[in-house]
Enzyme design. Structure first.
Site, PDB file in Angstrom:
ATOM      1  N   THR A 452      68.276  44.610  79.541  1.00 40.21           N
ATOM      2  CA  THR A 452      68.376  45.988  79.053  1.00 40.21           C
ATOM      3  C   THR A 452      69.584  46.709  79.638  1.00 40.21           C
ATOM      4  O   THR A 452      70.427  47.232  78.909  1.00 40.21           O
ATOM      5  CB  THR A 452      67.089  46.760  79.387  1.00 40.21           C
ATOM      6  N   ASP A 510      65.850  52.487  73.554  1.00 41.19           N
ATOM      7  CA  ASP A 510      66.498  52.561  74.868  1.00 41.19           C
ATOM      8  C   ASP A 510      67.952  53.019  74.768  1.00 41.19           C
ATOM      9  O   ASP A 510      68.855  52.420  75.360  1.00 41.19           O
ATOM     10  CB  ASP A 510      66.421  51.208  75.582  1.00 41.19           C
ATOM     11  N   ASP A 537      61.529  55.101  73.475  1.00 38.13           N
ATOM     12  CA  ASP A 537      61.907  55.266  74.887  1.00 38.13           C
ATOM     13  C   ASP A 537      63.401  55.533  75.031  1.00 38.13           C
ATOM     14  O   ASP A 537      64.060  54.997  75.944  1.00 38.13           O
ATOM     15  CB  ASP A 537      61.537  54.012  75.697  1.00 38.13           C
ATOM     16  N   ARG A 598      56.086  58.653  77.892  1.00 35.19           N
ATOM     17  CA  ARG A 598      55.082  57.806  78.516  1.00 35.19           C
ATOM     18  C   ARG A 598      55.644  57.305  79.853  1.00 35.19           C
ATOM     19  O   ARG A 598      56.861  57.249  80.043  1.00 35.19           O
ATOM     20  CB  ARG A 598      54.706  56.647  77.600  1.00 35.19           C
ATOM     21  N   TRP A 600      56.940  54.948  82.666  1.00 34.69           N
ATOM     22  CA  TRP A 600      57.465  53.594  82.829  1.00 34.69           C
ATOM     23  C   TRP A 600      57.429  53.229  84.320  1.00 34.69           C
ATOM     24  O   TRP A 600      58.263  53.703  85.097  1.00 34.69           O
ATOM     25  CB  TRP A 600      58.890  53.514  82.292  1.00 34.69           C
TER      26      TRP A 600
END
Length: 683
Positions: A452, A510, A537, A598, A600
């Site tokens: 990522t 992302d 996200d 949310r 992480w």
């Protein structure tokens, strides 16, 4: 009276990955490149100061009548003038100029108004630029003019409400795309500002207007065509036209401070006035001590919201049949709280010492690296310019990137602090850094996949980094690569004191990774006047990050469905996480399909304490009525998620599924609490 037909082009072509057409015309966030120049009579600047790249906001930023926003003399020479002859020479020329007024210039004869031509910026050098005994005139068809940071004063001829001497500070007759900003205009003979004869696409911002019978008159026409934005002006010691608006199609007045100063002989007879067929939206302004603070003709439409009236009396009116309209259909803006207006405007209006100054020109020239795909710069790629920055550079290095699409990855290593990457185009969309790596993309050397963090188009590992006026994009094609991990980062920051100003960060999953160098290291990020676009996200990480006065655009998934999560913080315990303030969350997605966030817990780390606060932000109906949810077995209720005074169809009342901060709690979750001893400033 004639009827109005729409003439706006609300923006250039929409950004390919979902920038809303209604908001894309926020030209006040654009920047332009200015070349060096010289003159036998006026000294010439040799670099591109930050103030010279700024463009208008409000209606002056809208693309219309063949003009794309208001950028003044962008592309022309920067000349410094100290005499009336030189000022008039350059202001009346038929080519673009940035004209820096570095002295008090006296008009001769008194009352003289220089006939400014198109494509000009006239700006005072710090607080030294003054026009004494006269002003400026913009005639029919004159366009793309910026008048900024000047003191325009003292054409007064000893007669209050002078009917003989038409000596204005700035008069516009049939002009368009004009930005009047950060001036001090006072003590003239007839009026301070006159916008007449269908002058349109005008923004008047952050000025001090005073010591005059007539502050600001608008109209002198039977047509209803003008579009005007008036914000953050301090109007005091004026009797009338504060302003008055006659037959204005869209008059947007916000965050102005009107005060009838006690202890003076000048008494305001009224404040804001909607006349003729004007359609005015008046919001979040502050009226102090005025008689008749807001009045309207029976034919005008005037909508009020959020204004404060302190010690006022007499007429305070609204109503009409013209219907409501939304300025955000034309440009983005975020008003300050009305209660804050006196302090904000008094401290911010008028000439600034930081504007128009050229003392740092030599230094800027020595520390500016130019990138251009066509070979006209020093480098043809952004990374090549980064590579040229010396290790452990002690001061700011600006990488100025000409318009174009730069398909590359860029990394600013930790030993190269104080770097700015700045697009030089008229818009954030003109300069694009883009690549398409994803977490699952194999590395060319066969050593595995990028992961990522490694997928980022731009990766910042150095402190004190700045980016402005450009787009950073990851255009990984999810539909074509469903067989690999989909996370695809556009921008990754992993350092402290990151300032993102007027940028677009765009992707899918992302998009914006706001990280720190390590779990025990502080990493602060301040993003303002920007856009973040994504779906899953797409604002995430463990940084202490503020997103202020920006637009968060929700995007559909690769298969056309609507479902997503805005934030996924992974905040360390006892640190601040992600703060979204004074912004807008919206997009072309289905109602009630997106969560605000949310938790992480990266790597399953139970010691983390993720935090997202969303406050004073407009939420569209896309936001779920229960806006927080669990992630990977961790309950959001065990971490820190809350809202405060959000608005819009997606906002909701406090409940166990929707925590709201109390006023006391909110006072400890301001932007300053996130940034601490760091005050972001452009450099």
């Amino acid at each position: 009276m004639s009827t109005r037909t729409p003439r706006h082009r609300r923006s250039r072509a929409a950004f390919a990955v979902g920038l809303p057409l209604a908001l894309a015309a926020a030209g006040g966030l654009g920047y332009g490149l200015l070349g060096p120049g010289g003159s036998s009579h006026a000294s010439a600047a040799t670099a591109v100061p930050a103030w010279a790249t700024q463009a208008a906001d409000g209606f002056a930023s809208v693309n219309a009548l063949g003009q794309n926003g208001t950028y003044g003399g962008r592309g022309g020479e920067i000349v410094t003038v100290k005499t009336l002859a030189d000022l008039e020479k350059y202001a009346t020329a038929d080519k673009p100029y940035i004209i820096v007024v570095a002295a008090a210039i006296t008009m001769d004869p008194v009352g003289k108004e220089i006939k400014v031509q198109s494509d000009k910026t006239i700006i005072g050098a710090g607080t030294s630029g003054q026009i004494v005994g006269g002003g400026f005139f913009l005639g029919q068809g004159v366009h793309n003019v910026i008048i900024r940071n000047l003191t325009i004063r003292d054409a007064y001829q000893g007669v209050w409400n002078d009917k003989e001497h038409d000596y204005d500070g700035i008069q516009m007759d049939g002009a368009h795309h004009v930005w009047i900003d950060h001036n001090d205009i006072r003590h003239m003979a007839d009026g301070l500002i006159d916008s007449r004869k269908d002058t349109t696409y005008l923004t008047v911002s952050w000025n001090r207007l005073g010591q005059e019978n007539k502050a600001f008159g608008i109209g002198w026409t039977e047509n209803t065509t003008a579009d005007i934005t008036i914000h953050h002006n301090w109007i005091r010691e004026t009797e009338q036209r504060n302003p008055s608006t006659d037959n204005v199609a869209h008059a947007h007045l916000y965050n102005n401070y009107l005060v009838d100063e006690p202890g003076t002989t000048i008494k305001a007879s009224y404040g804001n006035y909607a006349r003729g067929r004007t359609n005015m939206l008046l919001e979040n302004s502050y009226f102090q001590g005025l008689a008749n603070p807001v009045i309207r003709d029976s034919t005008a439409t005037l909508v009020q919201r959020g204004n404060v009236f302190s010690g006022t009396s007499g007429r305070n009116e609204s109503g009409g049949t013209g219907g409501s309209w939304d300025p955000r259909s034309y440009y983005a803006y975020t008003p300050d709280k009305a209660a804050d207006v006196p302090s904000v405007v008094k401290s911010g209006a008028g000439p600034r010492s930081s504007l128009g100054t050229t003392t740092k020109t030599a230094k800027a020239a020595a520390t500016t690296l130019m990138v251009a795909k066509d070979g006209s710069g020093q480098y043809t790629s952004v990374q090549a310019a980064v590579n040229a920055v010396p290790a452990n550079n002690p001061s700011r290095v600006v990488i100025a990137v000409k318009p174009g699409t730069y398909r590359e990855t860029v990394k600013i290593p930790s030993n190269k602090p104080h770097v700015t990457i700045q697009g030089t185009g008229a818009s954030r969309k003109d300069t694009v850094i883009v690549y398409n790596n994803a977490s699952g993309t194999p590395k060319p050397d066969g050593s595995g996949t990028y992961g990522t963090g490694g997928s980022a188009t731009v990766a910042v590992e150095a402190d004190d980094f700045q980016a402005r006026n450009l787009s950073i994009t990851n255009d990984f094609d999810e539909a074509a690569h469903q067989d690999i991990a989909q996370q695809a980062v556009a921008l990754r920051t992993a350092s402290d004191k990151i300032f993102l100003d007027g940028v677009i960060v765009s992707g899918d999953q992302d998009t914006l990774l706001l990280d720190t160098a390590s779990k025990d290291r502080l990493g602060r990020v301040y993003m303002t006047n920007s856009y973040v676009i994504g779906n899953v996200d797409f604002i995430f990480g463990r940084a202490t990050a503020v997103i202020d006065k920006s637009v968060i655009t929700l995007k559909k998934r690769w298969n056309g469905t609507s479902a997503g999560y805005v934030t996924a913080p992974s905040t360390a315990a006892n640190r601040k996480g992600i703060l979204i303030a004074n912004s807008t969350v919206s997009g072309d997605v289905s109602d009630r399909t997106f969560y605000l966030g949310r938790p992480w817990h990266a790597g399953g780390d139970a010691t983390l304490d993720p935090q997202t606060t969303v406050r004073n932000t407009s939420l569209s109906a896309a936001i779920k009525t229960t806006p927080w949810t669990d992630m990977s077995g961790f309950s959001w209720k065990d971490d820190r998620f809350a809202e405060y005074k959000n608005t819009g169809a997606g906002a909701g009342a406090a409940s166990t599924d929707r925590p709201q901060l109390t006023d006391a709690q909110a006072s400890g979750q301001e932007i300053g609490d996130w940034l601490g001893d760091w005050t972001p400033s452009a450099s």
